[in-house]
Design a protein around this motif. Structure first.
Motif, short mmCIF file in Angstrom:
data_model
loop_
_atom_site.label_atom_id
_atom_site.label_comp_id
_atom_site.label_asym_id
_atom_site.label_seq_id
_atom_site.Cartn_x
_atom_site.Cartn_y
_atom_site.Cartn_z
N GLU A 15 -8.58 -4.50 -5.37
CA GLU A 15 -7.19 -4.69 -5.79
C GLU A 15 -6.23 -4.09 -4.79
OE1 GLU A 15 -6.77 -3.17 -9.74
OE2 GLU A 15 -8.19 -4.63 -10.56
N GLY A 16 -6.59 -2.96 -4.19
CA GLY A 16 -5.74 -2.35 -3.18
C GLY A 16 -5.60 -3.24 -1.95
N LEU A 17 -6.70 -3.82 -1.51
CA LEU A 17 -6.66 -4.73 -0.38
C LEU A 17 -5.84 -5.97 -0.71
CD1 LEU A 17 -7.60 -5.42 2.47
CD2 LEU A 17 -9.65 -6.43 1.46
N GLN A 18 -6.02 -6.49 -1.92
CA GLN A 18 -5.26 -7.66 -2.35
C GLN A 18 -3.76 -7.37 -2.32
OE1 GLN A 18 -5.89 -8.62 -6.43
NE2 GLN A 18 -4.17 -10.04 -6.51
N ARG A 19 -3.36 -6.22 -2.83
CA ARG A 19 -1.93 -5.87 -2.85
C ARG A 19 -1.40 -5.67 -1.44
NH1 ARG A 19 -3.09 -2.05 -7.72
NH2 ARG A 19 -2.84 -3.52 -9.42
N ALA A 20 -2.19 -5.06 -0.56
CA ALA A 20 -1.75 -4.85 0.82
C ALA A 20 -1.52 -6.19 1.53
CB ALA A 20 -2.77 -4.01 1.57
N VAL A 21 -2.45 -7.11 1.36
CA VAL A 21 -2.30 -8.42 1.99
C VAL A 21 -1.11 -9.16 1.38
CG1 VAL A 21 -3.40 -10.69 2.23
CG2 VAL A 21 -4.71 -8.61 2.66
N GLU A 22 -0.95 -9.07 0.08
CA GLU A 22 0.17 -9.72 -0.58
C GLU A 22 1.50 -9.16 -0.08
OE1 GLU A 22 2.00 -10.20 -5.08
OE2 GLU A 22 -0.01 -9.40 -4.80
N PHE A 23 1.57 -7.84 0.06
CA PHE A 23 2.80 -7.21 0.50
C PHE A 23 3.12 -7.54 1.95
CE2 PHE A 23 5.71 -3.61 1.30
CZ PHE A 23 6.53 -3.76 0.20
N ALA A 24 2.11 -7.82 2.76
CA ALA A 24 2.32 -8.15 4.17
C ALA A 24 2.56 -9.64 4.40
CB ALA A 24 1.12 -7.69 5.00
N VAL A 25 1.80 -10.48 3.71
CA VAL A 25 1.83 -11.92 3.99
C VAL A 25 3.01 -12.62 3.30
CG1 VAL A 25 0.55 -14.08 3.67
CG2 VAL A 25 -0.63 -12.03 4.45
N THR A 26 3.35 -12.24 2.10
CA THR A 26 4.40 -12.93 1.35
C THR A 26 5.75 -12.91 2.09
OG1 THR A 26 3.28 -12.44 -0.72
CG2 THR A 26 5.58 -13.08 -0.87
N PRO A 27 6.23 -11.75 2.57
CA PRO A 27 7.49 -11.78 3.31
C PRO A 27 7.43 -12.61 4.60
CG PRO A 27 7.01 -9.55 2.61
CD PRO A 27 5.80 -10.37 2.32
N VAL A 28 6.27 -12.60 5.24
CA VAL A 28 6.12 -13.40 6.47
C VAL A 28 6.24 -14.88 6.14
CG1 VAL A 28 4.51 -14.08 8.29
CG2 VAL A 28 4.78 -11.67 7.71
N ALA A 55 11.59 -11.80 -0.63
CA ALA A 55 10.15 -11.65 -0.83
C ALA A 55 9.74 -10.18 -0.90
CB ALA A 55 9.38 -12.36 0.29
N VAL A 56 10.32 -9.34 -0.05
CA VAL A 56 9.98 -7.91 -0.07
C VAL A 56 10.39 -7.30 -1.41
CG1 VAL A 56 10.56 -5.67 0.92
CG2 VAL A 56 10.02 -7.58 2.42
N ILE A 57 11.62 -7.58 -1.85
CA ILE A 57 12.10 -7.02 -3.11
C ILE A 57 11.29 -7.55 -4.29
CG2 ILE A 57 14.07 -6.98 -4.69
CD1 ILE A 57 15.85 -6.92 -2.16
N GLY A 58 11.02 -8.85 -4.30
CA GLY A 58 10.24 -9.44 -5.38
C GLY A 58 8.83 -8.90 -5.45
N THR A 59 8.19 -8.74 -4.30
CA THR A 59 6.84 -8.20 -4.26
C THR A 59 6.83 -6.75 -4.74
OG1 THR A 59 6.31 -9.66 -2.41
CG2 THR A 59 4.83 -7.81 -2.80
N PHE A 60 7.82 -5.97 -4.29
CA PHE A 60 7.91 -4.58 -4.72
C PHE A 60 8.10 -4.48 -6.23
CE2 PHE A 60 10.54 -0.87 -5.74
CZ PHE A 60 9.69 0.14 -5.32
N LEU A 61 9.01 -5.28 -6.78
CA LEU A 61 9.24 -5.25 -8.23
C LEU A 61 8.01 -5.68 -9.01
CD1 LEU A 61 12.89 -6.60 -8.49
CD2 LEU A 61 12.09 -4.26 -8.87
N ARG A 62 7.33 -6.69 -8.52
CA ARG A 62 6.12 -7.15 -9.20
C ARG A 62 5.06 -6.06 -9.22
NH1 ARG A 62 1.29 -9.05 -7.84
NH2 ARG A 62 0.30 -10.63 -9.11
N MET A 63 4.89 -5.37 -8.08
CA MET A 63 3.90 -4.28 -8.03
C MET A 63 4.32 -3.11 -8.91
SD MET A 63 2.61 -4.19 -4.13
CE MET A 63 1.89 -5.63 -3.35
N TRP A 64 5.60 -2.81 -8.94
CA TRP A 64 6.10 -1.71 -9.77
C TRP A 64 5.83 -2.00 -11.25
CZ3 TRP A 64 10.20 2.08 -8.34
CH2 TRP A 64 10.56 2.88 -9.42
N ILE A 65 6.16 -3.20 -11.69
CA ILE A 65 5.96 -3.58 -13.09
C ILE A 65 4.48 -3.55 -13.44
CG2 ILE A 65 6.15 -5.51 -14.72
CD1 ILE A 65 8.85 -6.16 -13.27
N HIS A 66 3.64 -4.06 -12.56
CA HIS A 66 2.19 -4.06 -12.80
C HIS A 66 1.67 -2.62 -12.87
CE1 HIS A 66 -1.97 -5.10 -12.77
NE2 HIS A 66 -2.18 -4.55 -11.59
#
Length: 93
Positions: A15-28, A55-66
């Protein structure tokens, strides 16, 4: 370490790897889509910056809520375990 603890550990790494990739790839990806829009509309840095920031803000909020939901769940589970171990009122532990 029992099987359940090992499974939880491996799931945590995954899950940590998934979140790291999501946080890096989504904004790109959003930035690239914004760049394509900018080239098409002739507004070069505008949509690139806006979509990447979105994308950065949305990904951060999604991770925070989760994270918040997971911590509430863990606190509830711990409370139930503690309640089950406590002796009824009037009895010695």
């Amino acid at each position: 370490m029992d099987v359940g603890e090992r499974r939880d550990l491996y799931n945590g790494f995954g899950e940590g790897l998934q979140r790291a990739v999501e946080f890096a790839v989504t904004p790109v990806l959003f930035g690239l889509a914004g760049y394509g829009l900018d080239r098409w509309l002739g507004t070069l840095p505008l949509f690139t910056i806006l979509l990447a920031l979105f994308a950065v803000i949305g990904t951060f909020l999604r991770m925070w809520i989760h994270y918040d939901a997971e911590m509430r769940h863990q606190e509830q589970v711990l409370g139930e375990r503690r309640g089950a171990r406590r002796a009824p009122v009037g009895e010695a532990p």
